[in-house]
Motif scaffolding. Structure first.
Motif, PDB file in Angstrom:
ATOM      1  N   THR A  49     115.468  41.902  29.086  1.00 58.83           N
ATOM      2  CA  THR A  49     116.056  41.816  27.753  1.00 58.83           C
ATOM      3  C   THR A  49     116.936  40.580  27.611  1.00 58.83           C
ATOM      4  O   THR A  49     117.063  40.026  26.513  1.00 58.83           O
ATOM      5  CB  THR A  49     116.852  43.085  27.409  1.00 58.83           C
ATOM      6  OG1 THR A  49     117.842  43.335  28.414  1.00 58.83           O
ATOM      7  CG2 THR A  49     115.934  44.296  27.321  1.00 58.83           C
ATOM      8  N   GLU A  50     117.536  40.129  28.707  1.00 59.10           N
ATOM      9  CA  GLU A  50     118.289  38.871  28.655  1.00 59.10           C
ATOM     10  C   GLU A  50     117.356  37.712  28.322  1.00 59.10           C
ATOM     11  O   GLU A  50     117.694  36.827  27.522  1.00 59.10           O
ATOM     12  CB  GLU A  50     118.968  38.618  30.005  1.00 59.10           C
ATOM     13  CG  GLU A  50     120.264  39.374  30.196  1.00 59.10           C
ATOM     14  CD  GLU A  50     121.343  38.875  29.247  1.00 59.10           C
ATOM     15  OE1 GLU A  50     121.479  37.648  29.066  1.00 59.10           O
ATOM     16  OE2 GLU A  50     122.052  39.720  28.676  1.00 59.10           O
ATOM     17  N   ARG A  99     116.273  37.848  24.645  1.00 56.29           N
ATOM     18  CA  ARG A  99     117.327  37.373  23.745  1.00 56.29           C
ATOM     19  C   ARG A  99     117.398  35.851  23.751  1.00 56.29           C
ATOM     20  O   ARG A  99     117.646  35.221  22.712  1.00 56.29           O
ATOM     21  CB  ARG A  99     118.661  37.987  24.136  1.00 56.29           C
ATOM     22  CG  ARG A  99     118.730  39.499  23.911  1.00 56.29           C
ATOM     23  CD  ARG A  99     119.960  40.107  24.517  1.00 56.29           C
ATOM     24  NE  ARG A  99     121.169  39.675  23.845  1.00 56.29           N
ATOM     25  CZ  ARG A  99     122.400  39.928  24.278  1.00 56.29           C
ATOM     26  NH1 ARG A  99     122.572  40.610  25.409  1.00 56.29           N
ATOM     27  NH2 ARG A  99     123.452  39.517  23.604  1.00 56.29           N
ATOM     28  N   SER A 152     114.774  34.659  21.412  1.00 56.69           N
ATOM     29  CA  SER A 152     114.763  35.355  20.111  1.00 56.69           C
ATOM     30  C   SER A 152     113.554  36.263  19.966  1.00 56.69           C
ATOM     31  O   SER A 152     112.895  36.313  18.917  1.00 56.69           O
ATOM     32  CB  SER A 152     114.810  34.340  18.963  1.00 56.69           C
ATOM     33  OG  SER A 152     115.987  33.566  19.032  1.00 56.69           O
ATOM     34  N   GLN A 157     122.619  46.080  27.176  1.00 55.39           N
ATOM     35  CA  GLN A 157     123.404  45.020  27.797  1.00 55.39           C
ATOM     36  C   GLN A 157     124.896  45.322  27.813  1.00 55.39           C
ATOM     37  O   GLN A 157     125.730  44.425  27.766  1.00 55.39           O
ATOM     38  CB  GLN A 157     123.164  43.692  27.075  1.00 55.39           C
ATOM     39  CG  GLN A 157     121.714  43.244  27.090  1.00 55.39           C
ATOM     40  CD  GLN A 157     121.234  42.833  28.459  1.00 55.39           C
ATOM     41  OE1 GLN A 157     121.873  42.044  29.134  1.00 55.39           O
ATOM     42  NE2 GLN A 157     120.126  43.394  28.902  1.00 55.39           N
ATOM     43  N   ALA A 189     124.066  42.841  21.512  1.00 55.79           N
ATOM     44  CA  ALA A 189     123.375  42.768  20.233  1.00 55.79           C
ATOM     45  C   ALA A 189     122.514  44.007  20.041  1.00 55.79           C
ATOM     46  O   ALA A 189     122.006  44.564  21.001  1.00 55.79           O
ATOM     47  CB  ALA A 189     122.502  41.511  20.199  1.00 55.79           C
ATOM     48  N   ARG A 230     119.410  46.310  19.365  1.00 58.05           N
ATOM     49  CA  ARG A 230     117.992  46.174  19.651  1.00 58.05           C
ATOM     50  C   ARG A 230     117.253  47.455  19.327  1.00 58.05           C
ATOM     51  O   ARG A 230     117.864  48.502  19.153  1.00 58.05           O
ATOM     52  CB  ARG A 230     117.749  45.822  21.140  1.00 58.05           C
ATOM     53  CG  ARG A 230     118.176  44.394  21.510  1.00 58.05           C
ATOM     54  CD  ARG A 230     117.318  43.362  20.773  1.00 58.05           C
ATOM     55  NE  ARG A 230     117.632  42.009  21.172  1.00 58.05           N
ATOM     56  CZ  ARG A 230     118.471  41.229  20.549  1.00 58.05           C
ATOM     57  NH1 ARG A 230     119.146  41.678  19.514  1.00 58.05           N
ATOM     58  NH2 ARG A 230     118.679  39.986  20.958  1.00 58.05           N
TER      59      ARG A 230
END
Length: 321
Positions: free
Chosen positions: A227-228, A231, A234, A312, A317, A319
């Motif tokens: 997921t990092e 991100r 984008s 995270q 953010a 998700r």
């Protein structure tokens, strides 16, 4: 949906910080496989209710055509008759699917909370069926043209073969009029490294469309690392899935929300897997009614620690799930 996905589930997703939910649809629930097009209005009303809850709590609803007449994946999960993707060989099955998407587009074209249309889940999953990729591409072209006559607003998410991991079909602009589509892939077993995404990023740049990781899961640490990377580029993502059954022996899985299997579930498994005597109709009904009751959010087991990996940690953010 009435037991498995209720208002309490949607409210909880929003409270955890997620901002979208992918809603898997079974075509035969809306359009039974019988002569003509006999729409099942009760099913549409049930979907209306879920979408209303999504709007109430601020979660985008992604409509996912998870199973279609004839089966599109070549796996048991596509609700086909024999784990063969007969959908691509049957004009009637394709036309019925297009008619259903037209019906959905007519119904939801003005609903802003509907984030997009996921046209076909995990087509042509085993490589033995890859010779049918030209038929898959042709179907997407026909379907999108028909949808765009009705709805020019909503995002279209398009999945390739190999359970949405093969990118060979992305060789032209599937939405030449609106250019409002994305490459939709799934991320089971994907190495938590940037190079795992190169093939998707290349196609994204070639056609100037975004990427959506619409389904995935696995090892918690790997998912957190992935997921990092998402991100950084984008890339939106959705986790599969929100709610699952515990293991038959009662052990918990890694998923955020889990429900217990009925005490007599072992009798169902023994009948299906071992040839044991089938429980009576009344006994089966009682077992499945207990299963449905266990599925209700208020009766489920929650795994809050799972969200630390998916989100995270504090302040992450928002998700999708």
């Amino acid at each position: 949906y009435r037991a498995h996905l209720g208002e309490a589930d949607i409210r909880a997703m929003a409270a955890y910080g997620f901002n979208c939910v992918r809603l898997p649809l079974n075509a035969r629930v809306f359009l039974p496989e019988e002569p003509g097009c006999a729409w099942r209005e009760d099913s549409f009303q049930m979907l209306d209710q879920v979408i209303d809850w999504c709007e109430k709590y601020g979660l985008y609803a992604m409509l996912d055509m998870h199973t279609v007449p004839g089966g599109q994946s070549g796996l048991p999960c596509d609700d086909g008759l024999d784990a063969m993707p007969r959908f691509y060989l049957e004009e009637e099955s394709q036309e019925r699917t297009i008619r259903l998407w037209e019906k959905l587009a007519e119904r939801y074209r003005d609903r802003w909370i509907v984030g997009g249309y996921d046209l076909l889940n995990e087509p042509l999953a085993p490589a033995v069926h890859f010779h049918l990729m030209p038929a898959l591409k042709d179907f997407y072209d026909r379907l999108i043209a028909r949808i765009r006559r009705i709805d020019q607003r909503h995002l279209l998410t398009i999945e390739g073969a190999a359970a949405a991991t093969n990118v060979e079909i992305f060789d032209h602009d599937y939405d030449p009029v609106g250019h409002n589509w994305c490459i939709h892939t799934h991320f089971y077993g994907l190495l938590p490294e940037e190079r795992s995404l190169y093939r998707y990023l290349d196609k994204s740049l070639e056609w100037n469309v975004p990427i959506w990781m619409g389904e995935g899961g696995g090892n918690q640490v790997d998912v957190a690392a992935l997921t990092e990377v998402f991100r950084k580029y984008s890339i939106g993502y959705c986790l599969w899935c929100w709610k699952v059954a515990t293991f038959p022996d009662g052990r918990l899985r890694r998923d955020p929300v889990q429900y217990r299997l009925p005490g007599d579930w072992k009798r169902i498994l023994a009948c299906l897997n071992e040839g044991a005597p089938r429980p009576s109709y009344a006994e089966c009904q009682a077992i499945f009614e207990e299963l449905l009751e266990n599925m209700r959010f208020e009766n489920c087991i929650l795994s809050p620690a799972q969200h630390a990996y998916l989100m995270q940690g504090p302040g992450a953010a928002r998700r999708g799930i």
